[in-house]
Design a protein around this motif. Structure first.
Motif, PDB file in Angstrom:
ATOM      1  N   GLY A  41       0.773  -1.226   0.000  1.00 15.39           N
ATOM      2  CA  GLY A  41       0.000   0.000   0.000  1.00 15.39           C
ATOM      3  C   GLY A  41       0.810   1.284   0.000  1.00 15.39           C
ATOM      4  O   GLY A  41       0.290   2.346   0.355  1.00 15.39           O
ATOM      5  N   VAL A  42       2.072   1.213  -0.413  1.00 15.50           N
ATOM      6  CA  VAL A  42       2.908   2.409  -0.481  1.00 15.50           C
ATOM      7  C   VAL A  42       2.536   3.207  -1.728  1.00 15.50           C
ATOM      8  O   VAL A  42       2.449   2.646  -2.831  1.00 15.50           O
ATOM      9  N   ASP A  43       2.341   4.505  -1.599  1.00 18.14           N
ATOM     10  CA  ASP A  43       1.935   5.336  -2.734  1.00 18.14           C
ATOM     11  C   ASP A  43       3.154   5.751  -3.562  1.00 18.14           C
ATOM     12  O   ASP A  43       4.301   5.414  -3.237  1.00 18.14           O
ATOM     13  N   GLN A  44       2.894   6.522  -4.633  1.00 12.61           N
ATOM     14  CA  GLN A  44       3.955   6.874  -5.575  1.00 12.61           C
ATOM     15  C   GLN A  44       5.096   7.675  -4.948  1.00 12.61           C
ATOM     16  O   GLN A  44       6.266   7.379  -5.218  1.00 12.61           O
ATOM     17  N   PRO A  45       4.831   8.691  -4.114  1.00 13.43           N
ATOM     18  CA  PRO A  45       5.952   9.404  -3.485  1.00 13.43           C
ATOM     19  C   PRO A  45       6.847   8.482  -2.668  1.00 13.43           C
ATOM     20  O   PRO A  45       8.074   8.603  -2.692  1.00 13.43           O
ATOM     21  N   GLY A  46       6.234   7.556  -1.943  1.00 11.80           N
ATOM     22  CA  GLY A  46       7.016   6.606  -1.161  1.00 11.80           C
ATOM     23  C   GLY A  46       7.860   5.709  -2.033  1.00 11.80           C
ATOM     24  O   GLY A  46       9.015   5.390  -1.704  1.00 11.80           O
ATOM     25  N   LYS A  47       7.321   5.315  -3.179  1.00 15.17           N
ATOM     26  CA  LYS A  47       8.072   4.473  -4.108  1.00 15.17           C
ATOM     27  C   LYS A  47       9.292   5.207  -4.649  1.00 15.17           C
ATOM     28  O   LYS A  47      10.370   4.626  -4.793  1.00 15.17           O
ATOM     29  N   LEU A  48       9.106   6.480  -4.973  1.00 12.69           N
ATOM     30  CA  LEU A  48      10.228   7.268  -5.499  1.00 12.69           C
ATOM     31  C   LEU A  48      11.329   7.413  -4.456  1.00 12.69           C
ATOM     32  O   LEU A  48      12.521   7.332  -4.781  1.00 12.69           O
ATOM     33  N   ILE A  49      10.938   7.605  -3.201  1.00 12.85           N
ATOM     34  CA  ILE A  49      11.927   7.729  -2.123  1.00 12.85           C
ATOM     35  C   ILE A  49      12.698   6.426  -1.970  1.00 12.85           C
ATOM     36  O   ILE A  49      13.938   6.421  -1.900  1.00 12.85           O
ATOM     37  N   VAL A  50      11.990   5.309  -1.931  1.00 17.37           N
ATOM     38  CA  VAL A  50      12.643   4.006  -1.786  1.00 17.37           C
ATOM     39  C   VAL A  50      13.536   3.725  -2.980  1.00 17.37           C
ATOM     40  O   VAL A  50      14.671   3.241  -2.830  1.00 17.37           O
ATOM     41  N   GLN A  51      13.056   4.033  -4.182  1.00 18.07           N
ATOM     42  CA  GLN A  51      13.849   3.794  -5.386  1.00 18.07           C
ATOM     43  C   GLN A  51      15.147   4.585  -5.347  1.00 18.07           C
ATOM     44  O   GLN A  51      16.222   4.059  -5.655  1.00 18.07           O
ATOM     45  N   GLY A  52      15.074   5.852  -4.950  1.00 19.70           N
ATOM     46  CA  GLY A  52      16.276   6.670  -4.858  1.00 19.70           C
ATOM     47  C   GLY A  52      17.248   6.152  -3.826  1.00 19.70           C
ATOM     48  O   GLY A  52      18.465   6.103  -4.062  1.00 19.70           O
ATOM     49  N   LEU A  53      16.733   5.725  -2.668  1.00 20.41           N
ATOM     50  CA  LEU A  53      17.596   5.191  -1.622  1.00 20.41           C
ATOM     51  C   LEU A  53      18.276   3.901  -2.058  1.00 20.41           C
ATOM     52  O   LEU A  53      19.466   3.685  -1.795  1.00 20.41           O
ATOM     53  N   VAL A  54      17.531   3.037  -2.747  1.00 23.99           N
ATOM     54  CA  VAL A  54      18.103   1.766  -3.223  1.00 23.99           C
ATOM     55  C   VAL A  54      19.234   2.026  -4.200  1.00 23.99           C
ATOM     56  O   VAL A  54      20.306   1.397  -4.133  1.00 23.99           O
ATOM     57  N   ILE A  55      19.029   2.968  -5.119  1.00 26.07           N
ATOM     58  CA  ILE A  55      20.070   3.286  -6.104  1.00 26.07           C
ATOM     59  C   ILE A  55      21.319   3.823  -5.412  1.00 26.07           C
ATOM     60  O   ILE A  55      22.446   3.408  -5.699  1.00 26.07           O
ATOM     61  N   ALA A  56      21.119   4.758  -4.483  1.00 27.87           N
ATOM     62  CA  ALA A  56      22.258   5.372  -3.804  1.00 27.87           C
ATOM     63  C   ALA A  56      23.057   4.345  -3.017  1.00 27.87           C
ATOM     64  O   ALA A  56      24.295   4.292  -3.107  1.00 27.87           O
ATOM     65  N   VAL A  57      22.365   3.512  -2.262  1.00 28.51           N
ATOM     66  CA  VAL A  57      23.051   2.497  -1.461  1.00 28.51           C
ATOM     67  C   VAL A  57      23.773   1.496  -2.357  1.00 28.51           C
ATOM     68  O   VAL A  57      24.926   1.124  -2.101  1.00 28.51           O
ATOM     69  N   ALA A  58      23.119   1.059  -3.434  1.00 29.58           N
ATOM     70  CA  ALA A  58      23.730   0.100  -4.345  1.00 29.58           C
ATOM     71  C   ALA A  58      24.991   0.662  -4.987  1.00 29.58           C
ATOM     72  O   ALA A  58      26.017  -0.017  -5.087  1.00 29.58           O
ATOM     73  N   ALA A  59      24.918   1.922  -5.412  1.00 28.29           N
ATOM     74  CA  ALA A  59      26.078   2.542  -6.057  1.00 28.29           C
ATOM     75  C   ALA A  59      27.246   2.673  -5.085  1.00 28.29           C
ATOM     76  O   ALA A  59      28.402   2.404  -5.440  1.00 28.29           O
ATOM     77  N   ILE A  60      26.955   3.040  -3.839  1.00 24.18           N
ATOM     78  CA  ILE A  60      28.012   3.197  -2.834  1.00 24.18           C
ATOM     79  C   ILE A  60      28.658   1.854  -2.517  1.00 24.18           C
ATOM     80  O   ILE A  60      29.888   1.724  -2.490  1.00 24.18           O
ATOM     81  N   ILE A  61      27.828   0.842  -2.298  1.00 20.96           N
ATOM     82  CA  ILE A  61      28.352  -0.483  -1.949  1.00 20.96           C
ATOM     83  C   ILE A  61      29.195  -1.045  -3.076  1.00 20.96           C
ATOM     84  O   ILE A  61      30.312  -1.565  -2.876  1.00 20.96           O
TER      85      ILE A  61
END
Length: 308
Positions: free
Chosen positions: A281-301
């Motif tokens: 039940g996560v809405d679109q703004p929440g999805k964008l936040i999670v997507q950005g965090l996943v990309i940032a963490v993945a790139a750093i790791i």
């Protein structure tokens, strides 16, 4: 062994984590019918992301993929093509993608312009042409062949999933088995050294953009068939999503890294995460936040892993 594990793309570990989490919280998420739905949904994005891999590995970027998808959609859904063989209409759409990629490549290499600026400008021009072409009213006269490519199945497997696999094999061959792939990684890692070594850096970058345009158009055909009607905004979210899939697959913006398999894993992870968020039940703004965090963490790791 440790070095090998660290070299694996972030998407590999992400997929394992998401599958384990889904197994405990939403078991139906991993059922075969639902996985086939995810495969059909992921295929268009997966093909576009494979094309994005060529340019990212070559120290470039293609921000026109969304506009390319939208324009391809307008072509295959326009009434002016009624009476023409569906295969011909699809061929026209793919040629449009090739031309867009060629224009991007020429502007970047001949004028030595920024890929970000060039492809953003190209996207704006394509969008404007699309409005003129459609008159602001996208059509719905889509051939059954296009719809079959986007929605059809062979047994339980979506046709679009098989197309994604075919493009994945093609991208893997181009990147890992042909001279072009070695040139792309060499030019992306160090353009000056590659040029001094006799590698045609500009030609390689030009071909990378052409391939990106072709793959974006191909993904646009599948997405058009899945949607089934014309839309002026179709594919707008694929710009960020395709870049995200490439980064999750182990590529870096500095160039010289990336793989077809990694990008396919990155696409699968991205689609699974977004759908799992929908289930919760996560809405679109929440999805964008999670997507950005996943990309940032993945790139750093991944960057830390490469340095280590």
């Amino acid at each position: 062994m440790t070095r090998f594990l660290l070299s694996l793309p972030p998407a590999f570990w992400g997929l394992i984590a998401v599958c384990v989490f889904a197994a405990f919280t939403q078991p139906q998420f991993l059922s075969l019918p639902f996985l086939m739905i995810l495969l059909r949904q992921a295929a268009p994005l997966g093909i576009v992301a494979l094309g994005q891999t060529f340019v990212v590995a070559n120290r470039s970027l293609d921000l026109s993929v969304g506009a390319t998808i939208a324009f391809v959609n307008l072509i295959v859904a326009h009434a002016m093509w009624n009476g023409y063989p569906p295969a011909f209409v699809i061929a026209v759409a793919l040629c449009v993608g090739l031309v867009i990629g060629l224009v991007n490549g020429l502007l970047v290499t001949v004028l030595r312009a920024s890929a970000v600026v060039v492809t953003l400008g190209t996207a704006a021009v394509i969008t404007g042409i699309g409005f003129l072409y459609s008159g602001g009213a996208p059509g719905s006269s889509m051939a059954e062949l296009v719809k079959w490519l986007g929605r059809g199945r062979i047994g339980v497997v979506p046709v679009s999933g098989l197309a994604w696999l075919a493009f994945g094999i093609l991208a893997w061959i181009l990147l890992r088995r042909l001279t072009l792939g070695r040139y792309i990684f060499a030019a992306g890692d160090n353009p000056s050294a590659a040029s001094y070594s006799g590698i045609p850096v500009n030609t390689t970058l030009l071909l990378s953009h052409v391939l990106s345009g072709l793959f974006a158009a191909s993904g646009g055909v599948l997405l058009s068939g899945l949607v089934g009607v014309g839309s002026l905004n179709l594919g707008a979210d694929y710009v960020l999503s395709s870049i995200a899939a490439v980064i999750l697959g182990g590529a870096v913006f500095g160039g010289g890294a990336g793989s077809a398999v990694g990008t396919m894993l990155g696409t699968a992870l991205l689609v699974m995460v977004l759908n799992l968020l929908t289930v919760f039940g996560v809405d679109q703004p929440g999805k964008l936040i999670v997507q950005g965090l996943v990309i940032a963490v993945a790139a750093i790791i991944y960057q830390q892993g490469r340095r280590g």
